[in-house]
Each structure stands twice: as C-alpha cells, then as structure tokens.
Scaffold this active site. Structure first.
Site, short mmCIF file in Angstrom:
data_model
loop_
_atom_site.label_atom_id
_atom_site.label_comp_id
_atom_site.label_asym_id
_atom_site.label_seq_id
_atom_site.Cartn_x
_atom_site.Cartn_y
_atom_site.Cartn_z
CB CYS A 30 -4.60 8.82 1.89
SG CYS A 30 -5.90 8.05 2.85
CB CYS A 33 -5.66 5.57 0.82
SG CYS A 33 -6.85 6.91 1.01
#
Length: 105
Positions: A30, A33
């Site tokens: 991600c 993230c």
C-alpha cells in the site's frame, strides 16, 4: 528508543484494553501506508509512555481486518480503554494524528 507495537490476533485485545491506543491497519504493498510509516514511527517515539502506537498488517492478520470491516487502507482506529472512539481513513498529516491522540489523553 520506543517503537510501535505490531498487533496480531494473539495480542490485540490485551494491547487495546488500557489507555489510549492508535492502530494503523496497513499492508506492505500500500503506497499511502508506506508514505505514513515514518510518521507512525515518529509518533511511537513521541508518545512513548503516554499512548500506544500500533500497526496491524492486514495481509498477515486477515481475520482481524475482516472482523473490523477494514475496506481500505490505511485505516487508523483510535481506542480509549478498549473502546473504539474514532477512526481515520487514508493518509493524513502527522499533526492530524497528534490532534486525535492529544484529544484522548
């Protein structure tokens, strides 16, 4: 040097039951993230002894991600004494996270 707490099914309930806890639901693939990862590390140092800063890898802990209905990551949950009191979805600024934590302390 304090760091974040890596959450699993084995330690999740025990970790969130007392005090202020921030949980970052994330995954290695991600992009957003990875973008906030240094912020999470910094918060873990800044709030050592005051709040628990945690990360939960949704790829490795799929049962917990499913249990909490995590549909997009990063999703950040805020707990106080075991009760979920707030959440944020998507990458945010360090200050936005601090404001949420400080409001709970």
């Amino acid at each position: 040097m304090a760091g974040y707490i890596e959450l699993t099914e084995e330690n999740f309930e025990e970790t969130i039951k007392d005090g202020v806890v921030m949980v970052d639901f994330w995954a290695p693939w991600c992009g957003p993230c990875r973008m906030i990862a240094p912020v999470i590390d910094k918060l873990a140092e800044q709030y050592a002894g005051k709040a628990k800063i945690c990360k939960l890898n949704t790829d490795e802990q799929q049962n917990l991600a499913t249990k909490f209905g995590i549909r997009s990551i990063p999703t950040i949950y805020f707990y106080k004494n075991g009760e979920k009191v707030d959440e944020m979805v998507g990458a945010s600024s360090e200050q936005a996270f601090k404001d949420k934590i400080d409001a709970l302390l």
